[in-house]
Design a protein around this motif. Structure first.
Motif, short mmCIF file in Angstrom:
data_model
loop_
_atom_site.label_atom_id
_atom_site.label_comp_id
_atom_site.label_asym_id
_atom_site.label_seq_id
_atom_site.Cartn_x
_atom_site.Cartn_y
_atom_site.Cartn_z
N SER A 1 -2.77 6.46 7.59
CA SER A 1 -3.32 6.22 6.26
C SER A 1 -4.55 5.34 6.34
O SER A 1 -5.57 5.62 5.74
CB SER A 1 -2.29 5.52 5.38
N LEU B 1 -0.11 4.58 -1.69
CA LEU B 1 -1.15 5.35 -1.01
C LEU B 1 -0.54 6.29 0.04
O LEU B 1 -0.84 7.48 0.09
CB LEU B 1 -2.13 4.39 -0.34
N ASN C 1 0.80 -1.21 0.00
CA ASN C 1 0.00 0.00 0.00
C ASN C 1 0.84 1.27 0.00
O ASN C 1 0.31 2.36 0.16
CB ASN C 1 -0.95 0.02 1.20
N ASP D 1 2.25 8.95 -1.16
CA ASP D 1 1.58 10.06 -1.81
C ASP D 1 1.09 11.07 -0.76
O ASP D 1 1.28 12.28 -0.90
CB ASP D 1 0.42 9.49 -2.61
N SER E 1 -7.05 10.05 -9.36
CA SER E 1 -5.70 10.56 -9.53
C SER E 1 -5.27 10.35 -10.98
O SER E 1 -5.77 9.46 -11.66
CB SER E 1 -4.74 9.85 -8.58
N THR F 1 0.20 9.34 -6.95
CA THR F 1 -0.14 7.93 -7.14
C THR F 1 -1.42 7.55 -6.40
O THR F 1 -1.84 6.41 -6.44
CB THR F 1 1.00 7.04 -6.61
N ALA F 2 -2.02 8.49 -5.69
CA ALA F 2 -3.25 8.23 -4.95
C ALA F 2 -3.93 9.58 -4.75
O ALA F 2 -3.33 10.62 -5.04
CB ALA F 2 -2.92 7.56 -3.61
N GLY G 1 -10.75 6.72 -4.19
CA GLY G 1 -9.60 5.82 -4.22
C GLY G 1 -8.90 5.79 -5.57
O GLY G 1 -7.76 5.38 -5.68
N SER H 1 -6.64 10.15 5.45
CA SER H 1 -7.29 9.15 4.62
C SER H 1 -8.04 8.06 5.40
O SER H 1 -8.40 7.06 4.82
CB SER H 1 -6.29 8.51 3.65
N PHE I 1 -9.07 0.82 -4.91
CA PHE I 1 -7.88 1.61 -5.21
C PHE I 1 -7.44 1.40 -6.66
O PHE I 1 -8.00 0.58 -7.38
CB PHE I 1 -6.75 1.25 -4.24
N ILE I 2 -6.39 2.14 -7.03
CA ILE I 2 -6.05 2.24 -8.45
C ILE I 2 -5.77 0.89 -9.15
O ILE I 2 -6.35 0.64 -10.20
CB ILE I 2 -4.87 3.21 -8.65
#
Lengths: 399, 356, 556
Positions: free
Chosen positions: A115, A58, A55, A61, A273, A317-318, A270, A138, A243-244
């Motif tokens: 996070s 996340l 992670n 970033d 970006s 990246t997030a 999520g 977050s 997430f991505i």
């Protein structure tokens, strides 16, 4: 030899005496103690974000967001601001260990983190019990700012799942006119929470959730679960607040499942970006993303993005760098507000005063909107925006 | 003596109950799904979709599993870092070849040459990383107890993951989409996505090629000889160190190819991409019978298909929510079941049991 | 001869250069540059970069005799200059291809400015080459200097840099003792100040000189002169002192370090359990985290005061139940895998661990154990009106648990059962032929191993007050296995040493988080290469490693 040791020890002693003679004009009257920052000392802020393991994109970033906020701010009341980055490991034990480390250092004024909500639960307890204060960029789990479970020193700039999930359900039902939807999560507390709240709100509105599916976050192929979703309805819309990596996989592979032609895709912050857009390419075109009102005619954000690219060599990246940036500014603002400045530049920051100032934050304009904190520490702008991907960019469509 | 028999009966009974329970669950779920209409109504086309998804995932597992099996066959060690060889080549080739070629439009104009360039770079990097790892972390420990190289392999795995994360960043890197591979082919009335068909064909060709290499060439014979007995192989004039290096290189080259195929299908790569496929491929290798090349291939396909078809077939039949989340449970339960019935894997040789 | 040496020098120098290049390119130099070892004087990034030519210079002159001073300097010079070549190539690359950062994200202007000392690329490269050459020569010169001088200086630098790196430990211990102004005198915001560096440097040199010039011989002479009874007594005294120190540890360490020790303690507990399964009985288990998870979840469900708690039990009542649940799981897992060996067993147990984790995350069990949202509000242990909250309180709980586990393992090792396990480990078929009941022996190993892990899990749950399925991943199993092997398989002190090195050290070096696993991996490889038998091997393993021919058949 002995003489050298003696000399060294003697000079240390002299220095000690000198140091002790420094004037102490300020007195701490705070109920839970103060941080004293000497004239030549930096103001120390800690962060506890997930900066190792899978992670890491996340948390790193977010950490970059904190660092840029500190860079932009420059000196605070004549003191440099220094960051002590810690790792929350995205786990309860990581949150606990990093929080213990933070509270063992009396010079740390505040913590930006954690996070992951899982890390936030034990961390918020330790931070609060020790009289410190933390602002998470977050954590989105509702339990953290629940009236019964909230810890006194806990705030966050991220959106409570309850708000965001419900807002999206509302938009989808009322504005898009969708009646049949599917929700997907990946077993992470954040995504599971959002997907659940979305489903409940959507059903309350009168819609039908045809499938509530879970895919593991490290899945490499999602054709099979998507086929299951297609067979279940097919739905008019799929909501996957993940997430991505998984998000872009679903976005791309949804086109390849033939029961899902023309289905509307929707996700949450999520994936909000540039990294997601590059990873998904054309497939993301037309999909809806809920989240804070990011960077639309927002001058600070353009400046922020420029600084980010310059300093770290990549696009974000997030999405939570923005929340981290705002969280840091909130903390620094509060410090400026409550710190007592001595004649020689010494700062005295009352911990309870700092907490009060943070909880009193109201109408602060940040990248993520206008921040106002409630009594349980939810500070995110209550307005959720929905944007649509058009021409390879997020374009706001609602409100 | 009597005591012992009693124990074995008791255990035997437990094992039979265990097998029976799993079979009942599978059959019950399947029947409920197919005949009682429990859960979603799937069409034949949907089932074919599941099958194709499973096969394409399985073909990548199979290619990675080969690396585990080759190394295991020769050194009897679990090369935990093999997934990282897979990642290393793919990341490097994506960043330095695929993305620039795609940006300049070369990849769409000359897809074959472009892909060859990408493949070559991926294989070279994977092989270099593998050889370096073997030289530094495994070779000095060849005479140590077997757990010791396992630990260095785990160490190497961490090391390479975060080395490449540092080098190329920890974000997600998109793998370019090939224009020629967009869309689907119709084969016998069934739609096959082009990327998936290409991946399956490519991996079958690679598997056959590797089999011929091991069985028919001189180097392949040397590898088999070293696998059989290192000391005697050395007496026969085989350079054992070199042969072991070649084995690692072969496995890593396969992993490099698998990585690019992975990129083609899933169109995104990152530093952690080797870990889960690595574990799955190792499972596949054991499932098929570790040390056997056809075994690795069959294990890979078997695992891929089970993971794709299992959840909709019998888990949904049982009314379990979020069934696809449990695909790993199915994969590993299958593994236990297969190993209870056939401790040497699906087509494993007895040899594996003897030396293990 | 000298030509051969030169070639070696070039090779070593280039290798060191590649290492320097790599640590720069992956961003370690830049990120470590923000961590002071000695405030405003020397950063960790500089240490990382400049140790390359030093080590290279040291390596290439290792074999050169004292007589060839000139040759040694020359070799050091060559290797030092060549160490600079790869980083310089990187610097020049940024001149030719300014876009390189699109591919290598960490080759930033900040990094180049560190490498070139703020000068332009060309001039900076020359400066770098000169500095590296000088350092190469210094590295080479280490051999030339007589030992009486060399050793104190090396120790001085070693201690200073080591303590600079672990400044957090020093700070946490000393903070309550020193006033705030003294703390500021000795410690910067990161790292130690020049003053304390000087003190440490001088002290360690002084002690080394004293030790060399008579201290050592005095100590040994006195030790040798002790009579048998006296020696025994001194041993008893040191054991007693050790126990007292263990009991007083939290008072010395302070809250944060105690938290770290608690973590280490939990891993020691798990390590002792796995040591029985892998170390004693030779059953390779990669899914050991499963029992840890079961212990934690049972504790969570039984004692949680939140929505998921079912009966609001007290910690002390729930503890034996959690352990019993873990044991049951251990035995149930043991049965299907009785006939599997070696790597088949490894992968099946790995699968078992994953099954437990996936089930804990799943929507299927969400109504009972919380799924992804975990279990919150797990009760803390109480006795009377006292509630355990602080790490210091848990320290004693964990110490008691670990103490019990050590005692049980120690007694078992030399018991009939322990010998059966070892027979099983050496050769299953022979063991069976000797009349050992494989079934019960194996199941006992799994069961007892699981008990320790379940105990650790139960304490883990109550210590955090909340558990999430993500905490129970494969990494824990790998960590526990690694620590018992790094410590020395089958050895009880080895478990403690392994846990300190593989759990404690990374925990203290939390600030390197981004590179923690990279360093962890490198450390594991380096330690296994240097001491394949482990840091503190058991006597049996040690014997095996010294009898060359038997090693092959060793531990499976």
């Amino acid at each position: 030899m002995k003489r050298i040791i003696f000399l060294v020890l003697f000079s240390i002693l002299m220095l000690m005496v000198l140091a002790a003679c420094g004037g102490q004009a300020l007195e701490c009257t705070d109920a839970i103690g103060c941080v004293e920052v000497a004239p030549d000392e930096p103001i120390l802020i800690a962060s506890s974000l997930v900066i190792s393991g899978p992670n890491a994109p996340l948390g790193l970033d977010s950490q970059y967001g904190v660092e840029i906020a500190i860079d932009f701010r420059g000196d605070v009341l004549g003191h440099k601001v220094e960051l002590q980055p810690e790792d929350d490991g995205c786990s309860a034990e990581g949150g606990q260990a990093s929080a213990q480390k933070v509270v063992s250092n009396p010079q740390i004024v505040a913590l930006v983190g954690t996070s992951c909500s899982g890390a936030g639960v034990p961390a918020s307890k330790i931070i609060s019990d020790a009289g410190y204060v933390m602002v998470s960029p977050s954590n989105t789990a509702p339990s953290l700012t629940d009236a019964e479970l909230h810890e006194a020193g806990y705030l966050r700039t991220a959106h409570n799942d309850k708000i965001q999930g419900a807002a999206m359900a509302n938009y989808v039902y009322n504005d898009l006119g969708i009646r049949k939807a599917a929700a997907v999560h990946d077993g992470d507390p954040y995504t599971e929470g959002l997907a659940s709240v979305f489903s409940e709100s959507f059903q309350e509105l009168g819609g039908e959730i045809v499938a509530f599916e879970a895919i593991s976050a490290d899945a490499t192929d999602v054709i099979a679960p998507l086929t299951t979703i297609a067979a279940a309805g097919p739905p008019e819309l799929i909501y996957y607040p993940v997430f991505i990596p998984l998000g872009s996989l679903i976005t791309k592979q949804a086109q390849e499942v033939d029961g899902l032609d023309g289905v509307i895709l929707a996700a949450a912050d999520g994936v909000q970006s540039p990294d997601f857009l590059t990873a998904s390419g054309d497939a993301a075109e037309g999909m809806y993303v809920s989240g804070p009102d990011l960077g639309f005619g927002n001058e600070i954000y353009d400046k922020f993005l420029g600084a980010y690219k310059e300093k770290y060599g990549t696009d974000p990246t997030a999405p939570f760098h923005a929340h981290a940036f705002d969280a840091t500014n909130m903390v620094l603002d509060a410090i400026e507000k409550v710190a007592q400045v001595g004649d020689d530049g010494t700062l005295l920051i009352g911990r309870q005063a700092l907490r009060d100032a943070l909880f009193a934050t109201s109408g602060m304009s940040g990248i993520t909107g206008t921040l106002t904190c409630d009594e349980y520490g939810d500070c995110a702008d209550a307005k959720i925006a929905v944007s649509q991907v058009q021409g390879g960019a997020f374009v706001p469509v609602w409100p | 003596m009597a005591q012992r028999f009693k124990d074995i009966d008791y255990i035997g009974l437990f094992l039979w109950l265990f097998r029976a329970a799993i079979i009942v669950i599978v059959v019950w779920g399947t029947v409920a799904k197919l005949f009682l209409g429990q859960g979603n109504a799937y069409t034949t086309k949907d089932w074919i979709n599941f099958l194709v998804a499973g096969l394409s995932q399985g073909s990548i597992f199979a290619l990675i599993a080969l690396g585990y099996t080759l190394v295991y066959g020769v050194l009897f060690m679990i090369n935990f870092a093999h997934g990282e060889f897979f990642m290393a080549g793919t990341m490097t080739a994506t960043i330095f070849v695929a993305l620039p070629l795609s940006a300049s439009g070369f990849l769409d104009k000359h897809p074959v040459i472009g892909m060859l360039a990408i493949l070559v770079v991926a294989m070279v990097v994977s092989v270099s990383v593998a050889l370096l790892t073997e030289r530094v972390a495994y070779r000095p420990l060849r005479r140590a107890p077997r757990l010791v190289p396992l630990i260095t392999a785990i160490g190497a795995s961490f090391f390479w993951q975060y080395f490449f994360a540092g080098l190329f960043g920890s974000g997600l890197i998109p793998f370019p989409e090939l224009a020629v591979l967009r869309g689907a082919w119709m084969i016998g009335g069934v739609e096959f996505l082009k990327t998936r068909a290409v991946v399956m064909i490519a991996s079958v060709i690679m598997l056959i090629g590797l089999y011929i290499f091991i069985m028919r060439t001189k180097t392949g014979t040397a590898i088999r000889a070293v696998a059989e007995d290192k000391d005697i192989a050395a007496l026969m004039g085989i350079d054992v160190d070199r042969t072991i290096s070649i084995t690692f290189a072969t496995g890593a080259a396969m992993a490099g190819v698998a990585g690019i195929l992975y990129g083609l299908v899933f169109r995104q790569v990152n530093f952690i991409m080797g870990f889960v496929p690595g574990i799955k491929a190792f499972t596949a290798a054991v499932l098929g019978g570790i040390g056997s090349i056809p075994g690795a291939a069959i294990g890979g396909f078997f695992l891929g298909v089970f993971e794709a078809i299992g959840p909709p077939l019998f888990l949904e039949g049982l009314g379990i929510p979020g069934s696809h989340q449990l695909k790993d449970v199915i994969a590993f339960t299958m593994l236990v079941l297969v190993l209870i019935f056939r401790p040497q894997g699906i087509i494993g040789e007895r040899l594996a049991e003897k030396k293990a | 001869m000298s030509q051969l040496n030169l070639r070696n020098a070039a090779r070593v120098g280039l290798l060191a250069g590649v290492v320097a290049l790599s640590v720069s390119a992956i961003g370690m130099v830049e990120s470590f540059d923000q961590r002071d070892l000695i405030t405003d004087l020397f950063t960790l990034g500089q240490l990382l970069l400049f140790s390359a030519p030093l080590v290279a210079g040291y390596m290439v002159t290792k074999g050169v005799r004292d007589a060839d001073n000139g040759a040694a300097v020359l070799l050091g010079l060559v290797s030092g200059v060549l160490t600079a070549v790869p980083p310089i190539a990187l610097i020049l690359l940024t001149l030719i291809a300014p876009n390189i950062r699109n591919a290598l994200v960490n080759v930033s202007p900040a990094l180049i400015s560190i490498l070139t000392f703020g000068a332009s690329q060309i001039i900076g490269s020359l400066i770098l080459a000169v500095i590296m050459a000088v350092l190469g020569v210094i590295g080479a010169a280490i051999h030339i200097v007589p030992e009486a001088v060399r050793k104190p200086i090396l120790y001085g630098f070693g201690w200073t840099l080591g303590l600079g790196m672990l400044s957090d430990v020093l700070l946490n211990i000393l903070r309550p003792l020193l006033g705030r102004s003294l703390v500021r005198l000795f410690f910067g915001t990161k790292g130690i100040t020049f003053v304390s560096a000087a003190i440490i440097f001088v002290l360690s040199i002084a002690i080394t000189i004293w030790w060399q010039s008579g201290g050592q011989s005095q100590y040994e002479a006195r030790k040798a002169s002790l009579s048998e009874a006296q020696a025994k007594r001194s041993r008893q005294i040191s054991i007693g002192a050790g126990i007292v120190a263990l009991l007083l540890l939290p008072l010395i360490l302070g809250t944060y370090l105690t938290e770290v020790v608690d973590n280490v303690g939990l891993f020691i507990l798990m390590g002792l359990g796995l040591n029985i399964v892998v170390g004693f009985a030779g059953l390779l288990d990669l899914g050991y985290v499963a029992f840890f998870a079961i212990g934690a979840y049972v504790m969570g469900i039984l004692t949680s005061q939140g929505d998921l708690g079912i009966i609001d039990m007290s910690f002390w009542l729930a503890l034996p139940i959690s352990v019993a649940a873990a044991v049951t799981a251990g035995v149930l897992l043991g049965m299907p895998v009785l006939r599997m060996r070696g790597d088949y067993l490894a992968i099946v147990t790995l699968g078992f661990g994953e099954i437990i984790r996936v089930m804990a995350t799943s929507d299927l069990l969400k109504p009972y154990i919380g799924g992804a949202q975990g279990i919150l509000q797990i009760a803390k242990p109480t006795s009377g009106s006292f509630t355990m909250v602080q790490p210091e309180h848990f320290y004693y709980l964990i110490l008691a648990g670990a103490g019990l586990a050590v005692f049980v393992s120690w007694r078992l090792r030399d018991s009939r059962l322990g010998r059966q396990w070892m027979a099983l480990r050496e050769d299953e078929d022979v063991a069976e032929a000797m009349g050992i009941n494989l079934v019960s022996t194996k199941l006992l190993a799994f069961g007892i191993g699981a008990a320790f892990s379940g105990l650790a899990g139960a304490i883990f749950a109550t210590r955090l007050s909340s558990i999430f399925p993500h905490s129970f991943n494969l990494l824990i199993s790998i960590n526990v296995l690694s620590l018992i092997i790094v410590g020395g398989i089958g050895s009880l002190p080895g478990v403690v040493v392994g846990a300190l090195v593989l759990v404690g050290l990374p925990e203290l070096l939390r600030e390197f988080a981004q590179y923690r696993l990279l360093l962890y991996g490198a450390l594991m490889i380096a330690m296994m290469l240097a001491r394949p038998e482990g840091l503190w091997p058991s006597s049996i393993t040690r014997r095996e490693f010294h009898a060359e021919d038997e090693v092959v058949g060793g531990v499976q």
